[in-house]
Design a protein around this motif. Structure first.
Motif, PDB file in Angstrom:
ATOM      1  N   VAL A  91       0.846  -1.200   0.000  1.00  0.00           N
ATOM      2  CA  VAL A  91       0.000   0.000   0.000  1.00  0.00           C
ATOM      3  C   VAL A  91       0.881   1.250   0.000  1.00  0.00           C
ATOM      4  CG1 VAL A  91      -1.712   1.333   1.316  1.00  0.00           C
ATOM      5  CG2 VAL A  91      -1.953  -1.166   1.088  1.00  0.00           C
ATOM      6  N   GLN A  92       1.911   1.258   0.840  1.00  0.00           N
ATOM      7  CA  GLN A  92       2.819   2.405   0.891  1.00  0.00           C
ATOM      8  C   GLN A  92       3.468   2.647  -0.470  1.00  0.00           C
ATOM      9  OE1 GLN A  92       5.300   0.853   3.983  1.00  0.00           O
ATOM     10  NE2 GLN A  92       3.968   1.584   5.632  1.00  0.00           N
ATOM     11  N   LEU A  93       3.901   1.586  -1.111  1.00  0.00           N
ATOM     12  CA  LEU A  93       4.566   1.728  -2.405  1.00  0.00           C
ATOM     13  C   LEU A  93       3.609   2.172  -3.498  1.00  0.00           C
ATOM     14  CD1 LEU A  93       7.006  -1.277  -2.122  1.00  0.00           C
ATOM     15  CD2 LEU A  93       7.665   1.131  -2.415  1.00  0.00           C
ATOM     16  N   ALA A  94       2.376   1.707  -3.470  1.00  0.00           N
ATOM     17  CA  ALA A  94       1.387   2.185  -4.448  1.00  0.00           C
ATOM     18  C   ALA A  94       1.174   3.692  -4.269  1.00  0.00           C
ATOM     19  CB  ALA A  94       0.072   1.427  -4.308  1.00  0.00           C
ATOM     20  N   CYS A  95       1.054   4.116  -3.020  1.00  0.00           N
ATOM     21  CA  CYS A  95       0.878   5.548  -2.739  1.00  0.00           C
ATOM     22  C   CYS A  95       2.106   6.352  -3.147  1.00  0.00           C
ATOM     23  CB  CYS A  95       0.572   5.753  -1.256  1.00  0.00           C
ATOM     24  SG  CYS A  95      -1.041   5.147  -0.738  1.00  0.00           S
ATOM     25  N   THR A  96       3.275   5.855  -2.797  1.00  0.00           N
ATOM     26  CA  THR A  96       4.517   6.539  -3.158  1.00  0.00           C
ATOM     27  C   THR A  96       4.669   6.624  -4.662  1.00  0.00           C
ATOM     28  OG1 THR A  96       5.610   5.886  -1.110  1.00  0.00           O
ATOM     29  CG2 THR A  96       7.049   6.425  -2.976  1.00  0.00           C
ATOM     30  N   GLN A  97       4.350   5.543  -5.355  1.00  0.00           N
ATOM     31  CA  GLN A  97       4.467   5.546  -6.814  1.00  0.00           C
ATOM     32  C   GLN A  97       3.560   6.604  -7.424  1.00  0.00           C
ATOM     33  OE1 GLN A  97       6.776   3.514  -8.382  1.00  0.00           O
ATOM     34  NE2 GLN A  97       6.356   4.846 -10.091  1.00  0.00           N
ATOM     35  N   ALA A  98       2.331   6.719  -6.933  1.00  0.00           N
ATOM     36  CA  ALA A  98       1.405   7.725  -7.454  1.00  0.00           C
ATOM     37  C   ALA A  98       1.945   9.141  -7.206  1.00  0.00           C
ATOM     38  CB  ALA A  98       0.030   7.553  -6.818  1.00  0.00           C
ATOM     39  N   CYS A  99       2.388   9.399  -5.984  1.00  0.00           N
ATOM     40  CA  CYS A  99       2.896  10.737  -5.648  1.00  0.00           C
ATOM     41  C   CYS A  99       4.172  11.066  -6.423  1.00  0.00           C
ATOM     42  CB  CYS A  99       3.169  10.841  -4.156  1.00  0.00           C
ATOM     43  SG  CYS A  99       1.700  10.828  -3.118  1.00  0.00           S
ATOM     44  N   ASP A 100       5.121  10.151  -6.410  1.00  0.00           N
ATOM     45  CA  ASP A 100       6.391  10.398  -7.096  1.00  0.00           C
ATOM     46  C   ASP A 100       6.189  10.572  -8.597  1.00  0.00           C
ATOM     47  OD1 ASP A 100       7.671  10.222  -4.663  1.00  0.00           O
ATOM     48  OD2 ASP A 100       8.677   8.320  -5.093  1.00  0.00           O
ATOM     49  N   SER A 101       5.292   9.799  -9.164  1.00  0.00           N
ATOM     50  CA  SER A 101       5.046   9.890 -10.603  1.00  0.00           C
ATOM     51  C   SER A 101       4.482  11.251 -10.981  1.00  0.00           C
ATOM     52  CB  SER A 101       4.089   8.780 -11.052  1.00  0.00           C
ATOM     53  OG  SER A 101       4.675   7.521 -10.834  1.00  0.00           O
ATOM     54  N   VAL A 102       3.514  11.714 -10.212  1.00  0.00           N
ATOM     55  CA  VAL A 102       2.936  13.035 -10.482  1.00  0.00           C
ATOM     56  C   VAL A 102       3.999  14.114 -10.312  1.00  0.00           C
ATOM     57  CG1 VAL A 102       1.283  14.740  -9.596  1.00  0.00           C
ATOM     58  CG2 VAL A 102       0.544  12.384 -10.066  1.00  0.00           C
ATOM     59  N   ALA A 103       4.822  13.993  -9.293  1.00  0.00           N
ATOM     60  CA  ALA A 103       5.887  14.972  -9.083  1.00  0.00           C
ATOM     61  C   ALA A 103       6.868  14.970 -10.252  1.00  0.00           C
ATOM     62  CB  ALA A 103       6.612  14.695  -7.769  1.00  0.00           C
ATOM     63  N   HIS A 104       7.286  13.802 -10.703  1.00  0.00           N
ATOM     64  CA  HIS A 104       8.195  13.727 -11.854  1.00  0.00           C
ATOM     65  C   HIS A 104       7.559  14.356 -13.092  1.00  0.00           C
ATOM     66  CE1 HIS A 104      11.569  11.461 -10.334  1.00  0.00           C
ATOM     67  NE2 HIS A 104      10.819  10.449  -9.939  1.00  0.00           N
ATOM     68  N   LEU A 105       6.305  14.042 -13.323  1.00  0.00           N
ATOM     69  CA  LEU A 105       5.633  14.527 -14.537  1.00  0.00           C
ATOM     70  C   LEU A 105       5.395  16.032 -14.517  1.00  0.00           C
ATOM     71  CD1 LEU A 105       3.155  11.566 -14.947  1.00  0.00           C
ATOM     72  CD2 LEU A 105       4.994  12.187 -16.562  1.00  0.00           C
ATOM     73  N   THR A 106       5.244  16.597 -13.342  1.00  0.00           N
ATOM     74  CA  THR A 106       4.963  18.032 -13.241  1.00  0.00           C
ATOM     75  C   THR A 106       6.186  18.863 -12.879  1.00  0.00           C
ATOM     76  OG1 THR A 106       4.338  17.846 -10.909  1.00  0.00           O
ATOM     77  CG2 THR A 106       2.567  17.594 -12.550  1.00  0.00           C
ATOM     78  N   GLY A 107       7.292  18.201 -12.573  1.00  0.00           N
ATOM     79  CA  GLY A 107       8.480  18.930 -12.139  1.00  0.00           C
ATOM     80  C   GLY A 107       8.353  19.431 -10.713  1.00  0.00           C
ATOM     81  N   GLY A 108       7.435  18.871  -9.958  1.00  0.00           N
ATOM     82  CA  GLY A 108       7.211  19.298  -8.576  1.00  0.00           C
ATOM     83  C   GLY A 108       7.903  18.390  -7.583  1.00  0.00           C
ATOM     84  N   GLU A 109       7.565  18.597  -6.321  1.00  0.00           N
ATOM     85  CA  GLU A 109       8.113  17.799  -5.225  1.00  0.00           C
ATOM     86  C   GLU A 109       7.012  16.919  -4.659  1.00  0.00           C
ATOM     87  OE1 GLU A 109      11.238  17.566  -3.873  1.00  0.00           O
ATOM     88  OE2 GLU A 109      11.934  18.791  -5.550  1.00  0.00           O
ATOM     89  N   ALA A 110       7.305  15.657  -4.509  1.00  0.00           N
ATOM     90  CA  ALA A 110       6.340  14.725  -3.916  1.00  0.00           C
ATOM     91  C   ALA A 110       6.377  14.846  -2.403  1.00  0.00           C
ATOM     92  CB  ALA A 110       6.681  13.292  -4.323  1.00  0.00           C
ATOM     93  N   PRO A 111       5.230  14.651  -1.757  1.00  0.00           N
ATOM     94  CA  PRO A 111       5.248  14.637  -0.290  1.00  0.00           C
ATOM     95  C   PRO A 111       6.058  13.436   0.201  1.00  0.00           C
ATOM     96  CG  PRO A 111       3.100  13.950  -1.125  1.00  0.00           C
ATOM     97  CD  PRO A 111       3.914  14.378  -2.305  1.00  0.00           C
TER      98      PRO A 111
END
Length: 180
Positions: A57-77
């Motif tokens: 569950v943690q990794l699914a959440c991390t993957q979603a956050c990190d992916s959005v951050a990579h795609l937008t050039g932002g910082e993941a929580p």
């Protein structure tokens, strides 16, 4: 019709994470009905060398956050990955959904061509991809791997879930057939 990176990322991650949260509720119901310790589910794994339900569950959440951050050039929580109960895992999903909802669609402008590098330090290598390649070949497969494995752990532990639970969000597409 053009499909946006925003739609393929955020609008894929969010409904699947909501389904995961519902599946965790069914895990809690299962434990209550059997008067078993729900922490046994949190610590369950499919094989000795695989991650626990909590880690999936943690990794699914991390993957979603990190992916959005990579795609937008932002910082993941950043999260502590210290969830030890089904309720804590549900809270983690809720925090992930809050983050995903906070990222505007316009932040994804140009994401398909954004250069994305994923370092693999232990092997002194890195993956270099465009945003589209990253989403298609890295982000979505990793996300679904951890999501499906979490589902499989619960199913393996006897939780009464099925494909309808996993794909609960597609119910919004059901329509009465028109007479011929």
């Amino acid at each position: 019709m053009k499909i946006s990176i925003y739609a393929m990322a955020t609008e894929t991650f969010m409904p699947m994470l909501r389904s995961l949260s519902i599946i965790l509720d069914k895990g809690a119901e299962h434990a209550r009905a059997r008067k078993s310790d729900p922490s046994a589910l949190v610590k369950a794994r499919l094989a000795p060398d695989m991650y626990t339900l909590a880690q999936q569950v943690q990794l699914a959440c991390t993957q979603a956050c990190d992916s959005v951050a990579h795609l937008t050039g932002g910082e993941a929580p950043q999260f502590k990955n210290d969830e030890e109960t089904l309720d804590a895992l549900k809270a983690r999903i809720a925090q992930t959904l809050d983050y995903l909802q906070s990222v505007r669609a316009s932040a994804f402008d140009g994401a398909e061509d954004r250069a994305i590098t994923i370092p693999i330090p232990e092997n002194n290598i890195e993956f270099n991809m465009s945003g589209l390649q990253f989403l298609r070949d890295w982000a979505l497969p990793h996300f679904y791997f951890h999501l499906v494995t979490a589902y499989d752990i619960l199913r393996h532990c006897g939780v009464d879930i099925g494909k309808r639970d996993y794909l609960s969000h597609v119910g919004g597409y059901i329509r009465q057939r028109s007479p011929a």
